[in-house]
Write a protein that holds these residues in place. Structure first.
Motif, PDB file in Angstrom:
ATOM      1  N   VAL A  54       0.861  -1.180   0.000  1.00  0.00           N
ATOM      2  CA  VAL A  54       0.000   0.000   0.000  1.00  0.00           C
ATOM      3  C   VAL A  54       0.898   1.231   0.000  1.00  0.00           C
ATOM      4  O   VAL A  54       1.608   1.494   0.968  1.00  0.00           O
ATOM      5  N   LYS A  55       0.860   1.957  -1.112  1.00  0.00           N
ATOM      6  CA  LYS A  55       1.686   3.164  -1.224  1.00  0.00           C
ATOM      7  C   LYS A  55       1.061   4.318  -0.455  1.00  0.00           C
ATOM      8  O   LYS A  55       1.739   5.022   0.275  1.00  0.00           O
ATOM      9  N   ASP A  56      -0.242   4.541  -0.636  1.00  0.00           N
ATOM     10  CA  ASP A  56      -0.956   5.584   0.089  1.00  0.00           C
ATOM     11  C   ASP A  56      -2.450   5.313   0.015  1.00  0.00           C
ATOM     12  O   ASP A  56      -2.870   4.289  -0.520  1.00  0.00           O
ATOM     13  N   TYR A  57      -3.233   6.218   0.575  1.00  0.00           N
ATOM     14  CA  TYR A  57      -4.686   6.059   0.609  1.00  0.00           C
ATOM     15  C   TYR A  57      -5.344   7.266  -0.049  1.00  0.00           C
ATOM     16  O   TYR A  57      -4.915   8.404   0.160  1.00  0.00           O
ATOM     17  N   LEU A  58      -6.398   6.995  -0.838  1.00  0.00           N
ATOM     18  CA  LEU A  58      -7.171   8.058  -1.471  1.00  0.00           C
ATOM     19  C   LEU A  58      -8.507   8.197  -0.761  1.00  0.00           C
ATOM     20  O   LEU A  58      -9.199   7.197  -0.560  1.00  0.00           O
ATOM     21  N   PRO A  59      -8.892   9.417  -0.400  1.00  0.00           N
ATOM     22  CA  PRO A  59     -10.215   9.585   0.222  1.00  0.00           C
ATOM     23  C   PRO A  59     -11.319   9.298  -0.789  1.00  0.00           C
ATOM     24  O   PRO A  59     -11.143   9.523  -1.990  1.00  0.00           O
ATOM     25  N   GLN A  60     -12.440   8.775  -0.315  1.00  0.00           N
ATOM     26  CA  GLN A  60     -13.570   8.489  -1.198  1.00  0.00           C
ATOM     27  C   GLN A  60     -14.151   9.804  -1.689  1.00  0.00           C
ATOM     28  O   GLN A  60     -14.310  10.744  -0.926  1.00  0.00           O
ATOM     29  N   ARG A  61     -14.488   9.864  -2.958  1.00  0.00           N
ATOM     30  CA  ARG A  61     -15.077  11.072  -3.539  1.00  0.00           C
ATOM     31  C   ARG A  61     -16.504  10.767  -3.970  1.00  0.00           C
ATOM     32  O   ARG A  61     -16.746   9.805  -4.695  1.00  0.00           O
ATOM     33  N   GLY A  62     -17.459  11.568  -3.490  1.00  0.00           N
ATOM     34  CA  GLY A  62     -18.843  11.414  -3.913  1.00  0.00           C
ATOM     35  C   GLY A  62     -19.600  10.302  -3.220  1.00  0.00           C
ATOM     36  O   GLY A  62     -20.732  10.006  -3.575  1.00  0.00           O
ATOM     37  N   ARG A  63     -18.986   9.646  -2.249  1.00  0.00           N
ATOM     38  CA  ARG A  63     -19.668   8.603  -1.476  1.00  0.00           C
ATOM     39  C   ARG A  63     -18.972   8.444  -0.132  1.00  0.00           C
ATOM     40  O   ARG A  63     -17.844   8.860   0.031  1.00  0.00           O
ATOM     41  N   SER A  64     -19.684   7.843   0.777  1.00  0.00           N
ATOM     42  CA  SER A  64     -19.092   7.652   2.093  1.00  0.00           C
ATOM     43  C   SER A  64     -18.288   6.358   2.089  1.00  0.00           C
ATOM     44  O   SER A  64     -18.470   5.501   1.249  1.00  0.00           O
ATOM     45  N   GLY A  65     -17.404   6.231   3.031  1.00  0.00           N
ATOM     46  CA  GLY A  65     -16.628   5.010   3.147  1.00  0.00           C
ATOM     47  C   GLY A  65     -15.199   5.296   3.546  1.00  0.00           C
ATOM     48  O   GLY A  65     -14.766   6.440   3.662  1.00  0.00           O
ATOM     49  N   LEU A  66     -14.466   4.228   3.756  1.00  0.00           N
ATOM     50  CA  LEU A  66     -13.067   4.342   4.146  1.00  0.00           C
ATOM     51  C   LEU A  66     -12.218   4.741   2.944  1.00  0.00           C
ATOM     52  O   LEU A  66     -12.598   4.493   1.804  1.00  0.00           O
ATOM     53  N   PRO A  67     -11.061   5.336   3.192  1.00  0.00           N
ATOM     54  CA  PRO A  67     -10.175   5.681   2.086  1.00  0.00           C
ATOM     55  C   PRO A  67      -9.721   4.420   1.340  1.00  0.00           C
ATOM     56  O   PRO A  67      -9.539   3.362   1.935  1.00  0.00           O
ATOM     57  N   ALA A  68      -9.555   4.542   0.024  1.00  0.00           N
ATOM     58  CA  ALA A  68      -9.153   3.406  -0.811  1.00  0.00           C
ATOM     59  C   ALA A  68      -7.630   3.314  -0.861  1.00  0.00           C
ATOM     60  O   ALA A  68      -6.936   4.314  -1.062  1.00  0.00           O
ATOM     61  N   ALA A  69      -7.116   2.112  -0.684  1.00  0.00           N
ATOM     62  CA  ALA A  69      -5.670   1.890  -0.733  1.00  0.00           C
ATOM     63  C   ALA A  69      -5.195   1.883  -2.180  1.00  0.00           C
ATOM     64  O   ALA A  69      -5.834   1.296  -3.046  1.00  0.00           O
ATOM     65  N   ARG A  70      -4.061   2.557  -2.433  1.00  0.00           N
ATOM     66  CA  ARG A  70      -3.435   2.511  -3.758  1.00  0.00           C
ATOM     67  C   ARG A  70      -2.247   1.566  -3.657  1.00  0.00           C
ATOM     68  O   ARG A  70      -1.362   1.750  -2.817  1.00  0.00           O
ATOM     69  N   PHE A  71      -2.232   0.563  -4.521  1.00  0.00           N
ATOM     70  CA  PHE A  71      -1.198  -0.460  -4.475  1.00  0.00           C
ATOM     71  C   PHE A  71      -0.102  -0.170  -5.489  1.00  0.00           C
ATOM     72  O   PHE A  71      -0.364   0.298  -6.587  1.00  0.00           O
ATOM     73  N   ALA A  72       1.140  -0.479  -5.091  1.00  0.00           N
ATOM     74  CA  ALA A  72       2.296  -0.360  -5.960  1.00  0.00           C
ATOM     75  C   ALA A  72       3.049  -1.682  -5.914  1.00  0.00           C
ATOM     76  O   ALA A  72       2.776  -2.541  -5.061  1.00  0.00           O
ATOM     77  N   LEU A  73       3.984  -1.863  -6.837  1.00  0.00           N
ATOM     78  CA  LEU A  73       4.767  -3.095  -6.893  1.00  0.00           C
ATOM     79  C   LEU A  73       5.914  -3.031  -5.895  1.00  0.00           C
ATOM     80  O   LEU A  73       6.534  -1.990  -5.717  1.00  0.00           O
ATOM     81  N   GLY A  74       6.198  -4.157  -5.261  1.00  0.00           N
ATOM     82  CA  GLY A  74       7.336  -4.235  -4.360  1.00  0.00           C
ATOM     83  C   GLY A  74       7.006  -4.938  -3.067  1.00  0.00           C
ATOM     84  O   GLY A  74       5.864  -5.301  -2.799  1.00  0.00           O
TER      85      GLY A  74
END
Length: 123
Positions: A54-74
């Motif tokens: 997990v490189k970082d987290y993106l906040p949800q836009r336009g809906r409720s919920g937990l931030p989405a994890a952005r995955f990278a290689l490694g």
């Protein structure tokens, strides 16, 4: 010999080409179900040699919920999960449900001891 993991290879190639992505973005790009991609990433991360982190987290836009994890290689350490402002969350909940909360407060049944005390005091 086990078959070569095709889905994981496709996900790795996509991340290599476009950079870090969320499971939803990967699923849309590959035309697969989000559940399939999540399962693939989860299985690949459960071994000692992780393929994704997990490189970082993106906040949800336009809906409720937990931030989405952005995955990278490694095989690196995951980014820490972002802190939430509990006071602001509780305030938003109260603002959305204010009518129901106030109605419940006014229609609460009185305690049996309270009614007994009022009867004794007035008698």
């Amino acid at each position: 010999m086990a078959p070569k993991p095709k889905t994981r290879d496709r996900v790795k190639a996509l991340i290599r080409e476009h950079g870090p992505m969320t499971t939803e973005e990967i699923a849309a790009e590959l035309g697969m179900l989000k559940k399939t991609i999540s399962s693939c990433i989860s299985n690949s991360r459960s071994t000692k040699a992780k393929h994704f982190y997990v490189k970082d987290y993106l906040p949800q836009r336009g809906r409720s919920g937990l931030p989405a994890a952005r995955f990278a290689l490694g095989n690196r350490r995951d980014a820490p999960f972002p802190e939430t402002n509990r006071k602001a969350t509780a305030r938003r909940y109260y603002d959305r449900n204010k009518g129901v909360i106030k109605a419940r407060r006014t229609t609460r049944e009185a305690s049996p001891f309270k009614s007994m005390i009022t009867q004794l005091v007035t008698a």
